[in-house]
Scaffold this active site. Structure first.
Site, mmCIF file in Angstrom:
data_model
loop_
_atom_site.group_PDB
_atom_site.id
_atom_site.type_symbol
_atom_site.label_atom_id
_atom_site.label_comp_id
_atom_site.label_asym_id
_atom_site.label_seq_id
_atom_site.Cartn_x
_atom_site.Cartn_y
_atom_site.Cartn_z
ATOM 1 C CB ILE A 43 98.509 3.033 85.841
ATOM 2 C CG1 ILE A 43 97.868 4.286 85.219
ATOM 3 C CG2 ILE A 43 97.476 2.162 86.480
ATOM 4 C CD1 ILE A 43 96.890 3.961 84.101
ATOM 5 C CB VAL A 72 98.997 8.271 84.364
ATOM 6 C CG1 VAL A 72 97.724 7.738 83.707
ATOM 7 C CG2 VAL A 72 99.695 9.243 83.427
ATOM 8 C CE LYS A 125 99.065 12.390 79.872
ATOM 9 N NZ LYS A 125 99.113 12.266 78.447
ATOM 10 C CG ASP A 156 105.384 11.692 70.671
ATOM 11 O OD1 ASP A 156 106.432 11.246 70.155
ATOM 12 O OD2 ASP A 156 105.175 11.710 71.902
HETATM 13 N N1 LIG Z 1 94.344 6.088 78.869
HETATM 14 C C1 LIG Z 1 95.251 5.298 79.451
HETATM 15 N N2 LIG Z 1 94.922 4.040 79.803
HETATM 16 C C2 LIG Z 1 95.818 3.227 80.390
HETATM 17 N N3 LIG Z 1 97.089 3.585 80.675
HETATM 18 C C3 LIG Z 1 97.480 4.831 80.352
HETATM 19 C C4 LIG Z 1 96.591 5.763 79.731
HETATM 20 N N4 LIG Z 1 97.260 6.933 79.527
HETATM 21 C C5 LIG Z 1 98.504 6.739 80.002
HETATM 22 N N5 LIG Z 1 98.649 5.490 80.501
HETATM 23 C C6 LIG Z 1 99.866 4.906 81.094
HETATM 24 O O1 LIG Z 1 100.421 5.845 82.002
HETATM 25 C C7 LIG Z 1 101.831 5.934 81.853
HETATM 26 C C8 LIG Z 1 102.252 7.390 81.632
HETATM 27 O O2 LIG Z 1 101.647 7.848 80.451
HETATM 28 P P1 LIG Z 1 101.868 9.284 79.801
HETATM 29 O O3 LIG Z 1 101.213 9.254 78.483
HETATM 30 O O4 LIG Z 1 101.462 10.344 80.745
HETATM 31 O O5 LIG Z 1 103.411 9.420 79.706
HETATM 32 P P2 LIG Z 1 104.460 8.915 78.661
HETATM 33 O O6 LIG Z 1 103.848 8.746 77.308
HETATM 34 O O7 LIG Z 1 105.111 7.700 79.259
HETATM 35 O O8 LIG Z 1 105.474 10.115 78.652
HETATM 36 P P3 LIG Z 1 105.279 11.569 78.015
HETATM 37 O O9 LIG Z 1 104.441 12.358 78.960
HETATM 38 O O10 LIG Z 1 106.676 12.079 77.944
HETATM 39 O O11 LIG Z 1 104.642 11.396 76.684
HETATM 40 C C9 LIG Z 1 102.203 4.995 80.723
HETATM 41 O O12 LIG Z 1 102.678 3.787 81.280
HETATM 42 C C10 LIG Z 1 100.922 4.724 80.000
HETATM 43 O O13 LIG Z 1 100.881 3.394 79.490
#
Ligand SMILES: Nc1ncnc2c1ncn2[C@@H]1O[C@H](COP(=O)(O)OP(=O)(O)OP(=O)(O)O)[C@@H](O)[C@H]1O
Length: 416
Positions: free
Chosen positions: A34, A42, A57, A177
Protein backbone atom coordinates in the site's frame (compact mmCIF):
# COMPACT_ATOMS: atom_id res chain seq x y z
CA UNK A 1 24.57 -10.07 9.12
CA UNK A 2 22.33 -9.99 12.19
CA UNK A 3 20.49 -12.90 13.60
CA UNK A 4 17.61 -12.68 16.03
CA UNK A 5 19.85 -12.43 19.07
CA UNK A 6 22.29 -9.97 17.45
CA UNK A 7 19.47 -7.68 16.53
CA UNK A 8 18.07 -7.58 20.02
CA UNK A 9 21.52 -7.51 21.52
CA UNK A 10 22.61 -4.58 19.41
CA UNK A 11 19.39 -2.63 19.58
CA UNK A 12 18.16 -3.21 23.03
CA UNK A 13 17.73 -5.62 25.87
CA UNK A 14 14.83 -8.00 25.22
CA UNK A 15 12.93 -6.14 27.94
CA UNK A 16 12.68 -3.13 25.68
CA UNK A 17 10.40 -4.94 23.27
CA UNK A 18 8.52 -6.77 25.94
CA UNK A 19 5.01 -6.59 24.60
CA UNK A 20 3.65 -7.63 22.23
CA UNK A 21 5.70 -10.77 21.67
CA UNK A 22 6.94 -11.83 18.24
CA UNK A 23 4.52 -13.88 16.25
CA UNK A 24 5.30 -16.19 13.43
CA UNK A 25 4.88 -14.64 9.99
CA UNK A 26 3.12 -17.85 8.97
CA UNK A 27 0.06 -16.54 10.83
CA UNK A 28 -0.16 -13.79 8.22
CA UNK A 29 -1.12 -14.02 4.58
CA UNK A 30 0.64 -11.24 2.69
CA UNK A 31 -1.57 -9.06 0.46
CA UNK A 32 -0.83 -6.04 -1.74
CA UNK A 33 1.69 -3.24 -1.10
CA UNK A 34 0.00 0.00 0.00
CA UNK A 35 3.00 2.30 0.14
CA UNK A 36 6.67 2.78 0.87
CA UNK A 37 8.36 4.54 3.76
CA UNK A 38 12.03 5.42 4.21
CA UNK A 39 12.90 1.91 5.46
CA UNK A 40 10.83 -0.34 3.23
CA UNK A 41 7.45 -1.36 1.94
CA UNK A 42 4.13 -1.25 3.78
CA UNK A 43 1.79 -4.13 2.90
CA UNK A 44 -1.67 -5.23 3.82
CA UNK A 45 -1.76 -8.66 5.48
CA UNK A 46 -4.51 -11.00 6.59
CA UNK A 47 -4.11 -12.31 10.12
CA UNK A 48 -5.33 -15.86 9.42
CA UNK A 49 -6.49 -16.89 12.95
CA UNK A 50 -8.71 -13.81 13.39
CA UNK A 51 -9.37 -13.15 9.68
CA UNK A 52 -8.58 -9.49 10.23
CA UNK A 53 -6.76 -7.16 7.88
CA UNK A 54 -3.59 -5.59 9.27
CA UNK A 55 -0.59 -3.67 8.03
CA UNK A 56 2.94 -5.03 7.84
CA UNK A 57 5.69 -2.45 7.89
CA UNK A 58 8.93 -3.91 6.52
CA UNK A 59 12.14 -2.47 7.87
CA UNK A 60 15.47 -3.55 6.41
CA UNK A 61 17.94 -3.32 9.26
CA UNK A 62 21.13 -4.69 7.63
CA UNK A 63 22.43 -1.30 6.54
CA UNK A 64 21.23 0.71 9.53
CA UNK A 65 23.55 2.68 11.72
CA UNK A 66 23.25 2.82 15.49
CA UNK A 67 21.02 5.91 15.52
CA UNK A 68 18.59 4.45 13.05
CA UNK A 69 18.41 1.21 15.00
CA UNK A 70 17.71 3.20 18.14
CA UNK A 71 14.86 4.97 16.34
CA UNK A 72 13.49 1.63 15.28
CA UNK A 73 13.59 0.29 18.79
CA UNK A 74 12.07 3.53 19.98
CA UNK A 75 9.15 3.04 17.58
CA UNK A 76 8.61 -0.56 18.74
CA UNK A 77 8.85 0.30 22.43
CA UNK A 78 6.66 3.36 22.24
CA UNK A 79 4.02 1.73 20.08
CA UNK A 80 3.82 -1.40 22.20
CA UNK A 81 3.06 0.68 25.29
CA UNK A 82 0.71 3.17 23.73
CA UNK A 83 -2.75 1.68 23.72
CA UNK A 84 -5.45 4.18 22.83
CA UNK A 85 -8.42 4.22 20.48
CA UNK A 86 -6.91 7.20 18.64
CA UNK A 87 -3.43 5.70 18.28
CA UNK A 88 -2.56 3.11 15.61
CA UNK A 89 -2.32 -0.19 17.48
CA UNK A 90 0.96 -2.08 17.36
CA UNK A 91 0.05 -5.77 17.19
CA UNK A 92 3.25 -7.85 16.92
CA UNK A 93 6.67 -8.13 15.29
CA UNK A 94 8.88 -10.71 13.64
CA UNK A 95 12.23 -11.06 11.86
CA UNK A 96 13.19 -12.44 8.48
CA UNK A 97 16.77 -13.31 9.41
CA UNK A 98 18.14 -14.15 5.97
CA UNK A 99 16.84 -10.99 4.34
CA UNK A 100 17.58 -8.89 7.42
CA UNK A 101 14.08 -7.51 7.60
CA UNK A 102 12.07 -6.63 10.68
CA UNK A 103 8.29 -6.89 10.27
CA UNK A 104 6.02 -4.72 12.38
CA UNK A 105 2.37 -5.73 12.36
CA UNK A 106 -0.06 -2.92 13.01
CA UNK A 107 -3.69 -2.00 12.88
CA UNK A 108 -4.84 -1.25 9.34
CA UNK A 109 -6.39 2.18 8.86
CA UNK A 110 -8.80 1.66 6.00
CA UNK A 111 -9.56 5.28 5.13
CA UNK A 112 -6.03 6.51 4.37
CA UNK A 113 -4.49 9.51 6.10
CA UNK A 114 -5.16 13.20 6.59
CA UNK A 115 -2.87 14.22 3.70
CA UNK A 116 -5.08 12.17 1.34
CA UNK A 117 -8.21 13.71 2.83
CA UNK A 118 -6.82 17.26 2.37
CA UNK A 119 -5.84 16.35 -1.22
CA UNK A 120 -9.35 15.03 -1.85
CA UNK A 121 -11.00 18.28 -0.71
CA UNK A 122 -8.47 20.35 -2.67
CA UNK A 123 -9.29 18.42 -5.85
CA UNK A 124 -13.02 18.85 -5.22
CA UNK A 125 -12.49 22.61 -4.56
CA UNK A 126 -14.37 22.27 -1.30
CA UNK A 127 -13.67 23.21 2.30
CA UNK A 128 -13.57 20.51 4.94
CA UNK A 129 -16.69 21.02 7.12
CA UNK A 130 -15.85 22.86 10.35
CA UNK A 131 -17.56 20.27 12.56
CA UNK A 132 -15.32 17.60 11.06
CA UNK A 133 -12.19 19.67 11.80
CA UNK A 134 -13.21 20.15 15.46
CA UNK A 135 -13.89 16.41 15.69
CA UNK A 136 -10.47 15.51 14.24
CA UNK A 137 -8.73 18.04 16.51
CA UNK A 138 -10.53 16.69 19.59
CA UNK A 139 -9.52 13.11 18.73
CA UNK A 140 -5.86 14.02 18.15
CA UNK A 141 -5.84 15.93 21.45
CA UNK A 142 -7.15 12.91 23.36
CA UNK A 143 -4.38 10.81 21.75
CA UNK A 144 -1.80 13.48 22.64
CA UNK A 145 -3.12 13.57 26.21
CA UNK A 146 -2.17 9.89 26.47
CA UNK A 147 1.27 10.65 24.96
CA UNK A 148 2.04 13.83 26.90
CA UNK A 149 0.71 12.76 30.31
CA UNK A 150 0.76 8.95 30.05
CA UNK A 151 -2.82 8.93 31.28
CA UNK A 152 -6.25 8.11 29.91
CA UNK A 153 -8.69 10.98 29.44
CA UNK A 154 -12.02 10.30 31.15
CA UNK A 155 -15.18 10.66 29.05
CA UNK A 156 -17.19 13.83 29.62
CA UNK A 157 -20.51 13.67 31.40
CA UNK A 158 -21.39 17.23 30.49
CA UNK A 159 -19.40 19.85 28.58
CA UNK A 160 -19.00 21.74 31.88
CA UNK A 161 -17.18 18.91 33.68
CA UNK A 162 -14.13 20.05 35.60
CA UNK A 163 -11.07 18.16 34.41
CA UNK A 164 -8.56 17.01 36.99
CA UNK A 165 -5.07 18.37 36.36
CA UNK A 166 -2.85 15.58 35.00
CA UNK A 167 0.14 14.38 36.98
CA UNK A 168 3.23 15.83 35.33
CA UNK A 169 6.48 14.05 34.58
CA UNK A 170 5.10 10.53 33.99
CA UNK A 171 6.23 8.61 30.87
CA UNK A 172 6.07 11.51 28.47
CA UNK A 173 6.06 10.67 24.78
CA UNK A 174 6.57 13.41 22.26
CA UNK A 175 5.49 12.48 18.76
CA UNK A 176 8.00 14.86 17.07
CA UNK A 177 6.72 14.24 13.57
CA UNK A 178 3.09 15.32 13.60
CA UNK A 179 2.01 15.92 10.02
CA UNK A 180 -1.08 15.04 7.93
CA UNK A 181 0.66 11.91 6.55
CA UNK A 182 1.06 10.50 10.07
CA UNK A 183 -2.54 11.02 11.09
CA UNK A 184 -4.44 7.98 9.84
CA UNK A 185 -8.14 7.56 9.30
CA UNK A 186 -10.07 4.44 10.03
CA UNK A 187 -13.59 3.15 10.25
CA UNK A 188 -14.95 1.50 13.37
CA UNK A 189 -15.21 -1.79 11.47
CA UNK A 190 -11.78 -1.53 9.81
CA UNK A 191 -10.69 -4.93 11.11
CA UNK A 192 -13.24 -6.65 8.93
CA UNK A 193 -11.69 -8.92 6.32
CA UNK A 194 -14.00 -7.40 3.76
CA UNK A 195 -12.18 -4.43 2.33
CA UNK A 196 -13.80 -1.33 0.93
CA UNK A 197 -12.77 0.75 -2.05
CA UNK A 198 -10.55 3.71 -1.20
CA UNK A 199 -12.65 6.01 -3.42
CA UNK A 200 -15.68 5.49 -1.24
CA UNK A 201 -14.37 6.99 1.98
CA UNK A 202 -17.05 8.74 4.00
CA UNK A 203 -14.87 11.23 5.86
CA UNK A 204 -17.68 12.23 8.24
CA UNK A 205 -17.63 8.73 9.75
CA UNK A 206 -13.90 8.22 10.25
CA UNK A 207 -11.98 7.66 13.47
CA UNK A 208 -8.62 9.43 13.73
CA UNK A 209 -5.50 7.41 14.63
CA UNK A 210 -2.14 8.92 15.41
CA UNK A 211 0.64 6.81 13.92
CA UNK A 212 4.22 6.63 12.70
CA UNK A 213 6.00 7.22 15.98
CA UNK A 214 9.31 6.52 14.21
CA UNK A 215 10.66 9.84 15.27
CA UNK A 216 8.94 10.02 18.62
CA UNK A 217 11.05 10.35 21.72
CA UNK A 218 10.12 8.79 25.01
CA UNK A 219 11.27 10.91 27.93
CA UNK A 220 11.61 9.72 31.52
CA UNK A 221 10.24 12.97 32.98
CA UNK A 222 9.12 16.41 31.96
CA UNK A 223 12.44 18.08 32.81
CA UNK A 224 14.43 15.83 30.56
CA UNK A 225 14.18 17.15 27.02
CA UNK A 226 15.35 15.84 23.72
CA UNK A 227 17.60 18.17 21.82
CA UNK A 228 17.87 16.41 18.51
CA UNK A 229 15.14 16.80 15.94
CA UNK A 230 14.44 15.15 12.65
CA UNK A 231 11.13 16.25 11.26
CA UNK A 232 9.17 17.61 8.35
CA UNK A 233 10.14 21.30 7.95
CA UNK A 234 6.60 22.61 7.21
CA UNK A 235 5.40 21.60 10.67
CA UNK A 236 8.63 22.20 12.59
CA UNK A 237 8.37 24.51 15.61
CA UNK A 238 10.59 27.61 15.95
CA UNK A 239 12.23 26.41 19.19
CA UNK A 240 13.35 23.22 17.43
CA UNK A 241 14.70 25.28 14.54
CA UNK A 242 16.65 27.33 17.06
CA UNK A 243 18.07 24.22 18.74
CA UNK A 244 16.17 24.93 21.94
CA UNK A 245 14.92 22.15 24.21
CA UNK A 246 12.18 20.08 22.67
CA UNK A 247 8.96 19.72 24.66
CA UNK A 248 5.38 18.43 24.20
CA UNK A 249 4.50 22.00 23.21
CA UNK A 250 6.38 21.40 19.95
CA UNK A 251 3.71 18.80 19.08
CA UNK A 252 1.09 21.49 19.75
CA UNK A 253 2.78 23.82 17.24
CA UNK A 254 2.80 21.04 14.62
CA UNK A 255 -0.83 20.16 15.37
CA UNK A 256 -1.77 23.84 14.95
CA UNK A 257 -0.08 23.77 11.51
CA UNK A 258 -2.02 20.60 10.63
CA UNK A 259 -5.36 22.20 11.66
CA UNK A 260 -4.48 25.30 9.65
CA UNK A 261 -3.82 23.06 6.64
CA UNK A 262 -7.17 21.30 7.10
CA UNK A 263 -8.85 24.72 6.88
CA UNK A 264 -6.74 26.40 4.18
CA UNK A 265 -5.70 23.24 2.29
CA UNK A 266 -2.06 24.36 2.47
CA UNK A 267 0.43 24.66 5.36
CA UNK A 268 0.71 28.02 7.19
CA UNK A 269 4.35 28.56 6.25
CA UNK A 270 5.42 27.98 2.67
CA UNK A 271 8.71 28.94 1.06
CA UNK A 272 10.91 28.26 -1.91
CA UNK A 273 13.84 27.13 0.18
CA UNK A 274 14.71 25.94 3.67
CA UNK A 275 16.19 29.28 4.80
CA UNK A 276 13.08 31.23 3.80
CA UNK A 277 10.87 28.66 5.52
CA UNK A 278 13.02 28.86 8.65
CA UNK A 279 12.68 32.65 8.77
CA UNK A 280 8.93 32.54 8.29
CA UNK A 281 8.52 29.96 11.05
CA UNK A 282 10.72 31.95 13.46
CA UNK A 283 8.63 35.05 12.78
CA UNK A 284 5.44 33.04 13.28
CA UNK A 285 3.25 35.31 11.15
CA UNK A 286 0.60 33.65 9.05
CA UNK A 287 -2.79 34.48 7.61
CA UNK A 288 -6.26 33.91 9.08
CA UNK A 289 -7.92 30.63 8.21
CA UNK A 290 -10.49 31.18 5.39
CA UNK A 291 -13.54 33.31 6.28
CA UNK A 292 -15.65 30.18 5.81
CA UNK A 293 -14.49 29.14 9.29
CA UNK A 294 -15.48 30.63 12.66
CA UNK A 295 -13.39 33.05 14.71
CA UNK A 296 -13.20 30.35 17.38
CA UNK A 297 -11.43 27.93 15.05
CA UNK A 298 -9.11 30.65 13.81
CA UNK A 299 -8.31 31.67 17.39
CA UNK A 300 -7.43 28.15 18.51
CA UNK A 301 -5.12 27.64 15.48
CA UNK A 302 -3.36 30.95 16.19
CA UNK A 303 -3.01 30.07 19.89
CA UNK A 304 -1.32 26.78 18.97
CA UNK A 305 0.99 28.20 16.32
CA UNK A 306 2.48 30.69 18.77
CA UNK A 307 6.22 31.39 18.79
CA UNK A 308 6.10 32.16 22.50
CA UNK A 309 6.35 28.90 24.45
CA UNK A 310 4.99 30.60 27.58
CA UNK A 311 1.66 31.47 25.96
CA UNK A 312 1.33 28.40 23.70
CA UNK A 313 -1.33 26.13 25.31
CA UNK A 314 -0.62 22.60 26.52
CA UNK A 315 -2.73 19.59 25.50
CA UNK A 316 -4.53 19.82 28.84
CA UNK A 317 -5.29 23.53 28.39
CA UNK A 318 -6.59 22.96 24.87
CA UNK A 319 -8.88 20.22 26.15
CA UNK A 320 -10.49 22.80 28.46
CA UNK A 321 -11.66 24.84 25.47
CA UNK A 322 -15.46 24.81 25.36
CA UNK A 323 -15.49 24.04 21.63
CA UNK A 324 -13.15 21.09 22.09
CA UNK A 325 -15.34 19.86 24.95
CA UNK A 326 -18.40 20.24 22.74
CA UNK A 327 -16.66 18.33 19.93
CA UNK A 328 -15.68 15.56 22.36
CA UNK A 329 -19.18 15.35 23.80
CA UNK A 330 -20.65 15.26 20.31
CA UNK A 331 -18.28 12.42 19.34
CA UNK A 332 -19.26 10.53 22.51
CA UNK A 333 -22.97 10.97 21.68
CA UNK A 334 -22.43 9.86 18.06
CA UNK A 335 -20.67 6.75 19.32
CA UNK A 336 -23.45 6.14 21.82
CA UNK A 337 -26.01 6.44 19.01
CA UNK A 338 -23.99 4.03 16.83
CA UNK A 339 -23.81 1.57 19.72
CA UNK A 340 -27.57 1.86 20.24
CA UNK A 341 -28.18 1.19 16.55
CA UNK A 342 -25.87 -1.86 16.71
CA UNK A 343 -27.73 -3.04 19.80
CA UNK A 344 -31.06 -2.56 18.05
CA UNK A 345 -29.81 -4.58 15.04
CA UNK A 346 -28.67 -7.30 17.41
CA UNK A 347 -32.09 -7.36 19.09
CA UNK A 348 -33.83 -7.63 15.71
CA UNK A 349 -31.59 -10.61 14.87
CA UNK A 350 -32.33 -12.26 18.21
CA UNK A 351 -36.05 -11.69 17.62
CA UNK A 352 -35.81 -13.37 14.20
CA UNK A 353 -34.00 -16.37 15.69
CA UNK A 354 -36.57 -16.68 18.49
CA UNK A 355 -39.48 -16.40 16.04
CA UNK A 356 -37.97 -19.19 13.95
CA UNK A 357 -37.49 -21.30 17.08
CA UNK A 358 -41.11 -20.68 18.11
CA UNK A 359 -42.36 -21.67 14.67
CA UNK A 360 -40.21 -24.83 14.66
CA UNK A 361 -41.58 -25.68 18.09
CA UNK A 362 -45.18 -25.24 16.98
CA UNK A 363 -44.64 -27.29 13.83
CA UNK A 364 -43.00 -30.10 15.78
CA UNK A 365 -45.75 -30.25 18.45
CA UNK A 366 -48.44 -30.15 15.72
CA UNK A 367 -46.75 -33.08 13.94
CA UNK A 368 -46.57 -35.06 17.18
CA UNK A 369 -50.20 -34.29 17.99
CA UNK A 370 -51.27 -35.43 14.53
CA UNK A 371 -49.29 -38.67 14.81
CA UNK A 372 -50.79 -39.32 18.23
CA UNK A 373 -54.37 -38.76 17.00
CA UNK A 374 -53.73 -41.05 13.98
CA UNK A 375 -52.41 -43.83 16.22
CA UNK A 376 -55.30 -43.53 18.68
CA UNK A 377 -57.83 -43.62 15.81
CA UNK A 378 -56.09 -46.67 14.32
CA UNK A 379 -56.26 -48.50 17.63
CA UNK A 380 -59.91 -47.48 18.15
CA UNK A 381 -60.80 -48.91 14.70
CA UNK A 382 -58.99 -52.15 15.58
CA UNK A 383 -60.95 -52.43 18.85
CA UNK A 384 -64.31 -51.67 17.11
CA UNK A 385 -63.63 -54.23 14.37
CA UNK A 386 -62.81 -56.83 17.05
CA UNK A 387 -59.23 -57.22 16.01
CA UNK A 388 -56.66 -58.18 18.57
CA UNK A 389 -55.03 -54.94 19.69
CA UNK A 390 -51.36 -55.05 18.99
CA UNK A 391 -48.57 -53.55 20.97
CA UNK A 392 -48.60 -49.83 21.28
CA UNK A 393 -46.37 -48.61 18.41
CA UNK A 394 -43.06 -47.03 19.22
CA UNK A 395 -44.20 -43.68 17.86
CA UNK A 396 -46.67 -43.25 20.65
CA UNK A 397 -44.18 -44.06 23.36
CA UNK A 398 -42.66 -41.01 24.87
CA UNK A 399 -45.22 -38.69 23.36
CA UNK A 400 -46.22 -37.37 26.72
CA UNK A 401 -42.78 -37.64 28.26
CA UNK A 402 -41.01 -36.04 25.35
CA UNK A 403 -39.80 -32.61 26.12
CA UNK A 404 -39.69 -30.41 23.05
CA UNK A 405 -37.43 -27.55 24.08
CA UNK A 406 -39.80 -24.70 24.58
CA UNK A 407 -38.42 -21.34 23.46
CA UNK A 408 -38.07 -18.80 26.20
CA UNK A 409 -39.73 -16.23 24.04
CA UNK A 410 -42.79 -16.63 21.85
CA UNK A 411 -43.72 -14.07 19.23
CA UNK A 412 -47.41 -14.46 20.09
CA UNK A 413 -46.83 -13.39 23.67
CA UNK A 414 -45.05 -10.23 22.56
CA UNK A 415 -48.10 -7.97 22.44
CA UNK A 416 -49.85 -9.31 25.51
N1 LIG B 1 -1.43 1.53 9.71
C1 LIG B 1 -1.58 1.91 8.44
N2 LIG B 1 -2.78 1.76 7.83
C2 LIG B 1 -2.95 2.13 6.55
N3 LIG B 1 -1.98 2.66 5.77
C3 LIG B 1 -0.77 2.84 6.32
C4 LIG B 1 -0.49 2.47 7.67
N4 LIG B 1 0.82 2.76 7.95
C5 LIG B 1 1.32 3.28 6.82
N5 LIG B 1 0.39 3.33 5.84
C6 LIG B 1 0.57 3.85 4.47
O1 LIG B 1 1.78 3.33 3.94
C7 LIG B 1 2.52 4.34 3.27
C8 LIG B 1 3.95 4.40 3.82
O2 LIG B 1 3.88 4.74 5.18
P1 LIG B 1 5.13 4.99 6.14
O3 LIG B 1 4.59 5.50 7.41
O4 LIG B 1 5.98 3.78 6.19
O5 LIG B 1 5.98 6.03 5.37
P2 LIG B 1 5.91 7.59 5.26
O6 LIG B 1 5.27 8.19 6.46
O7 LIG B 1 5.27 7.89 3.93
O8 LIG B 1 7.44 7.95 5.21
P3 LIG B 1 8.50 7.92 6.40
O9 LIG B 1 8.91 6.50 6.59
O10 LIG B 1 9.61 8.75 5.87
O11 LIG B 1 7.85 8.49 7.61
C9 LIG B 1 1.73 5.62 3.41
O12 LIG B 1 1.01 5.84 2.22
C10 LIG B 1 0.77 5.37 4.53
O13 LIG B 1 -0.47 6.04 4.31
Amino acid sequence: MYNRRDLLGDFASPKQIRTPSPQSSSQYHVLEEIGRGSFGAVRKVLHVPTKSIMVRKEIKYGHMNGKERQQLISECTILSHLKHENIVEFCSWDFEEQQEVLYLYMEYCSSGDLSQMIKHYKQEHKYIPEKMIWGILAQILTALYKCHYGDELLPLTTVYDRMKSPVKGKNIVIHRDLKPGNIFLSRDDSTSAVDRTENNVDYSQVVVKLGDFGLAKSLCNSIQFATTYVGTPYYMSPEVLMDQPYSPLSDIWSLGCVVFEMCSLHPPFQAKNYLELQNKIKLGKFERVPEYYSNGLNAIVHSMVDVNLKTRPSTFELLQDIQIRTARKSLQLERFERNLLDYEKELVNIEKILEKQAMDYERETAQLRERFVQTVEERAREVVSGKKVGKVPDTIYGHYERKVPKPAYHWRTRYR
